[in-house]
Design a protein around this motif. Structure first.
Motif, short mmCIF file in Angstrom:
data_model
loop_
_atom_site.label_atom_id
_atom_site.label_comp_id
_atom_site.label_asym_id
_atom_site.label_seq_id
_atom_site.Cartn_x
_atom_site.Cartn_y
_atom_site.Cartn_z
N MET A 123 0.83 -1.20 0.00
CA MET A 123 0.00 0.00 0.00
C MET A 123 0.87 1.26 0.00
O MET A 123 1.70 1.45 0.89
N LYS A 124 0.68 2.09 -0.99
CA LYS A 124 1.42 3.34 -1.09
C LYS A 124 0.64 4.45 -0.37
O LYS A 124 -0.54 4.67 -0.65
N VAL A 125 1.30 5.10 0.59
CA VAL A 125 0.67 6.19 1.33
C VAL A 125 1.57 7.42 1.29
O VAL A 125 2.79 7.32 1.15
N LEU A 126 0.95 8.57 1.43
CA LEU A 126 1.70 9.82 1.41
C LEU A 126 2.42 10.05 2.73
O LEU A 126 1.85 9.78 3.80
N PRO A 127 3.64 10.55 2.69
CA PRO A 127 4.31 10.93 3.94
C PRO A 127 3.60 12.11 4.58
O PRO A 127 2.81 12.81 3.93
N LYS A 128 3.86 12.33 5.86
CA LYS A 128 3.30 13.46 6.62
C LYS A 128 1.79 13.37 6.81
O LYS A 128 1.13 14.38 7.05
N THR A 129 1.23 12.18 6.68
CA THR A 129 -0.22 12.05 6.86
C THR A 129 -0.56 11.15 8.04
O THR A 129 -1.63 10.56 8.10
N MET A 130 0.37 11.06 8.99
CA MET A 130 0.11 10.34 10.23
C MET A 130 -0.43 11.33 11.26
O MET A 130 -0.37 12.55 11.06
N SER A 131 -0.95 10.84 12.35
CA SER A 131 -1.50 11.73 13.38
C SER A 131 -0.38 12.38 14.18
O SER A 131 0.74 11.86 14.26
N ASP A 132 -0.68 13.50 14.79
CA ASP A 132 0.30 14.28 15.56
C ASP A 132 0.10 14.00 17.05
O ASP A 132 -0.86 13.34 17.45
N GLY A 133 1.00 14.54 17.86
CA GLY A 133 0.87 14.39 19.31
C GLY A 133 -0.24 15.27 19.87
O GLY A 133 -0.57 16.31 19.29
N TYR A 134 -0.80 14.87 21.00
CA TYR A 134 -1.88 15.62 21.64
C TYR A 134 -1.48 15.91 23.09
O TYR A 134 -1.43 15.01 23.92
N ASP A 135 -1.17 17.20 23.36
CA ASP A 135 -0.81 17.63 24.71
C ASP A 135 0.33 16.77 25.29
O ASP A 135 0.26 16.30 26.42
N SER A 136 1.36 16.55 24.49
CA SER A 136 2.46 15.70 24.94
C SER A 136 3.79 16.28 24.51
O SER A 136 3.86 17.15 23.63
N TRP A 137 4.84 15.78 25.15
CA TRP A 137 6.20 16.26 24.85
C TRP A 137 7.18 15.12 25.02
O TRP A 137 7.00 14.25 25.88
N TRP A 138 8.23 15.11 24.18
CA TRP A 138 9.26 14.09 24.25
C TRP A 138 10.61 14.76 24.48
O TRP A 138 11.00 15.67 23.74
N ASN A 139 11.31 14.31 25.51
CA ASN A 139 12.63 14.85 25.83
C ASN A 139 13.65 14.28 24.85
O ASN A 139 13.86 13.07 24.80
N LEU A 140 14.28 15.14 24.07
CA LEU A 140 15.19 14.73 23.01
C LEU A 140 16.53 15.46 23.12
O LEU A 140 16.61 16.56 23.68
N GLY A 141 17.54 14.85 22.57
CA GLY A 141 18.88 15.45 22.62
C GLY A 141 19.13 16.42 21.47
O GLY A 141 19.95 16.15 20.58
N VAL A 142 18.44 17.54 21.48
CA VAL A 142 18.60 18.55 20.43
C VAL A 142 19.94 19.26 20.60
O VAL A 142 20.40 19.51 21.73
N ALA A 143 20.60 19.59 19.50
CA ALA A 143 21.91 20.25 19.54
C ALA A 143 21.83 21.58 20.29
O ALA A 143 20.99 22.43 19.98
N GLU A 144 22.71 21.74 21.26
CA GLU A 144 22.73 22.97 22.05
C GLU A 144 23.32 24.14 21.27
O GLU A 144 22.97 25.30 21.49
N VAL A 145 24.22 23.84 20.34
CA VAL A 145 24.86 24.87 19.51
C VAL A 145 24.62 24.52 18.05
O VAL A 145 24.88 23.39 17.62
N SER A 146 24.12 25.48 17.28
CA SER A 146 23.86 25.23 15.86
C SER A 146 23.85 26.55 15.10
O SER A 146 23.48 27.60 15.64
N GLU A 147 24.24 26.48 13.83
CA GLU A 147 24.15 27.65 12.95
C GLU A 147 22.72 27.84 12.44
O GLU A 147 22.40 28.90 11.89
N ASN A 148 21.88 26.84 12.63
CA ASN A 148 20.50 26.88 12.16
C ASN A 148 19.61 27.47 13.26
O ASN A 148 19.52 26.94 14.36
N GLU A 149 18.95 28.59 12.97
CA GLU A 149 18.11 29.26 13.96
C GLU A 149 16.94 28.37 14.41
O GLU A 149 16.52 28.44 15.56
N ARG A 150 16.44 27.56 13.49
CA ARG A 150 15.32 26.69 13.85
C ARG A 150 15.75 25.64 14.88
O ARG A 150 14.99 25.31 15.79
#
Length: 646
Positions: free
Chosen positions: A601-628
């Motif tokens: 079955m072929k499905v489109l990306p980005k068409t799954m459900s999103d989180g609801y009132d939740s958060w996940w602790n992740l190891g995001v880079a503390e220093v980056s040239e990317n503002e986002r």
């Protein structure tokens, strides 16, 4: 005082090889649960190599007893099948797994870690190098300059609940008894690994005949003490808005009826972990569905409002607790009911170290006159969530204005590119709900990794108990197809469906061949979005671009794979679908087949459900040239300040 006068009576002995003694012992292990007694070891998965074919292989060929012998195709795959079998059988039956030395043994590590994380008993019997060391280094033996005692099998120590190495035949006796004590203990259940030196497997010994008499392992329900019950009752009576977290331990305890009675009698909402889902059917009025990162809006709202969290057989993983932000820790108390003292202590809770079913039954009797303040709030929360589920069911692709559930930096042009390359406009949520509404209600669904576990925990309605099988303790890619074989062995009269992404399918699907070989019909529903979609979402949500998670060629064209042709080559009945109508037709036809099936079955990306009132602790880079990325790190830090620290 007892003492011997004259000559001590001679113990009756039977001369067997170590491997023959092993197989004879396995045939005599029984388990006794709730008044019922039956064999504990159902069979053995094997891939023979030079390390075990002349030992365990010879013993099985000579006399396998009642054991069913199944030839696997990949050591990790067959161990996953054994784990899934045990999990579906509520840990009351197992398959053993035997492998050769070296790579065969090493392939067990991932499966052992999966079983350990999920507290599932499975007996792993990897072969080992020569105990005599005379021919060292033998084929497939690793060498360490600082110790010749270290072999590949030492890598299994960290992922086994019990681990031992047998270098003398007589060691087998204590090793096996210890392994079965661990596997039949609900508080310690997990993989037991016994490494068998390949020369010792064929070595003979005069074993005490009593070692091979029928041995019954009693699994008695641990009763709560009066102190524990009184303390729990006092805490519950003091609460106004308690919730019950239904974990995997509640399912293994078969606590469905007790949970429903307690919930209905005192109007307490139920929320589920991945392992606990389908302990109580989704249609039960007070069941608000999944909790945490992959949970529903209804369950997460109830959790945030709760002044008491009653954890029943749960490990409180980061996904269930939204990295310890799901609850109002400043005002909520915790009451944990668990056979494991370790798990009962979590989140600084009041501990009831006892069986879930009998504890809930006792509490239901002792709480007469108590009532929560939820009133009609539970029904209202569920109604709102069901409306959201209906919205996700009807997500429709629009080439000009399509807003995916998780946008990240994925442009409309890229979505259109996928629609053209995969020749589909099918969304993942719509497809999943269509599967749920089409297959027989008593079917068993299995999944393990990627975005599907989130959609399944939120959207799948399990209307029959114990029909939802998620491996999410380890979130092990490649578990799905292998696990489906194990479930089919456990539930031969039911339709079993693997819901698997293309990334996980590519990781490991060799036991599809085993299913076809042994006429164990399984159904594989393959959601192909041409990439590791879940991790692509993760990187883009946290500021990165789409980097090496899409399946593209060197010239950046989307990779198009005909998975149906792959499965057809194995001998499966296959279908290619890219619309809801075609999907439903394929599902109806697949249910009539006697051979294993695969729906590509072929499905489109980005068409799954999103989180609801939740958060996940992740190891995001503390220093980056990317503002986002910098902003994503700031957001993470702010949430970490709100999270409970222990």
């Amino acid at each position: 005082m007892n003492f011997w006068i004259g000559v001590k009576p001679r113990v009756k002995a039977v001369r067997l090889t170590t491997a023959q003694a092993l197989i004879r012992f396995l045939n005599q292990q029984y388990i006794h649960v709730d008044g019922q007694e039956f064999p504990f070891v159902e069979g053995i998965f094997t891939i023979f190599g030079h390390g075990n074919v002349l030992g365990i292989g010879q013993a099985l060929e000579q006399n396998e007893g009642h054991l069913k012998v199944i030839q696997g195709k990949n050591e990790q795959g067959m161990a996953h099948a054994a784990m899934a079998y045990s999990k579906q059988m509520l840990r009351q039956k197992i398959y053993a797994v035997t492998t050769s030395v070296g790579p065969g043994s090493a392939n067990l590590v991932t499966a052992a870690g999966t079983a350990l994380s999920n507290n599932i008993p499975v007996l792993l019997l990897p072969s080992d190098t020569f105990a005599t060391r005379q021919p060292d280094p033998v084929l497939q033996q690793v060498e360490h300059e600082h110790s010749f005692a270290i072999t590949t099998n030492d890598s299994l120590r960290a992922v086994s609940r019990y681990w031992d190495r047998v270098t003398r035949p007589e060691q087998l006796m204590t090793s096996l008894i210890r392994a079965f004590e661990v596997m039949t203990d609900p508080a310690k259940a997990g993989p037991a690994t016994i490494c068998l030196s390949q020369d010792v497997q064929g070595e003979a010994f005069d074993f005490d005949e009593s070692f091979f008499t029928k041995r019954v392992h009693f699994v008695d329900r641990k009763l709560p003490t009066l102190r524990e019950l009184n303390g729990a009752v006092e805490i519950i009576r003091a609460s106004k808005r308690p919730i019950i977290v239904v974990g995997g331990g509640a399912k293994y305890s078969q606590a469905r009826d007790a949970l429903i009675e307690l919930s209905e009698k005192y109007n307490i909402p139920l929320v589920e972990t991945q392992a606990g889902k389908s302990t109580v059917e989704s249609t039960f009025k007070n069941n608000l569905g999944g909790l945490g990162i992959t949970g529903t809006h209804a369950a997460n709202q109830a959790a945030r409002q709760a002044d008491l969290v009653i954890g029943v057989g749960t490990r409180y993983t980061d996904f269930a607790t939204s990295s310890k932000t799901a609850f109002d820790f400043a005002h909520a108390r915790f009451l944990n009911i668990n056979v494991s003292r370790l798990q009962a202590y979590k989140l600084d809770a009041f501990q009831v170290v006892a069986d879930a079913k009998v504890t809930l039954e006792q509490l239901s009797l002792m709480l007469d006159g108590y009532v929560t303040e939820f009133e009609d709030d539970i029904v209202a929360l569920k109604r709102i969530w069901l409306a959201e589920r209906d919205r996700l069911k009807n997500v429709v692709f629009n080439r000009d204005k399509f807003v995916p559930e998780i946008k990240g930096q994925f442009s409309q042009d890229v979505l259109n590119e996928y629609a053209d390359a995969l020749q589909t406009e099918l969304s993942q949520t719509a497809a999943l709900i269509a599967v749920n509404e089409t297959i027989p209600p008593d079917s068993i669904v299995i999944s393990a990794a990627g975005s599907l576990p989130g959609d399944l925990q939120r959207l799948w309605h399990a209307t029959v108990p114990n029909t939802y099988h998620l491996e999410y303790g380890y979130s092990c890619m490649g578990y799905e197809v292998s696990g489906t074989l194990g479930i089919k062995i456990a539930e031969p009269k039911k339709e079993v469906y693997a819901l698997v992404g293309d990334g996980s399918f590519l990781m490991l699907h060799s036991e599809l061949v085993t299913a076809i070989q042994y006429d164990k019909k399984i159904n594989v529903i393959l959601f192909d979005n041409a990439g590791f979609g879940c991790i692509n979402n993760l990187q883009m949500e946290n500021g990165s671009g789409s980097y090496y998670c899409e399946f593209r060629t060197n010239d950046q064209k989307i990779l198009k794979i005909d998975y149906a042709k792959v499965a057809e080559g194995y001998g499966a009945k296959t279908y290619r679908v890219n619309t809801l109508e075609a999907l439903k037709e394929a599902l109806v036809d697949a249910a009539t087949q006697r051979v294993s099936t695969l729906i590509d079955m072929k499905v489109l990306p980005k068409t799954m459900s999103d989180g609801y009132d939740s958060w996940w602790n992740l190891g995001v880079a503390e220093v980056s040239e990317n503002e986002r990325i910098a902003q994503a790190f700031t957001n993470q830090q702010q949430k970490r300040m709100q999270a409970k620290q222990y």
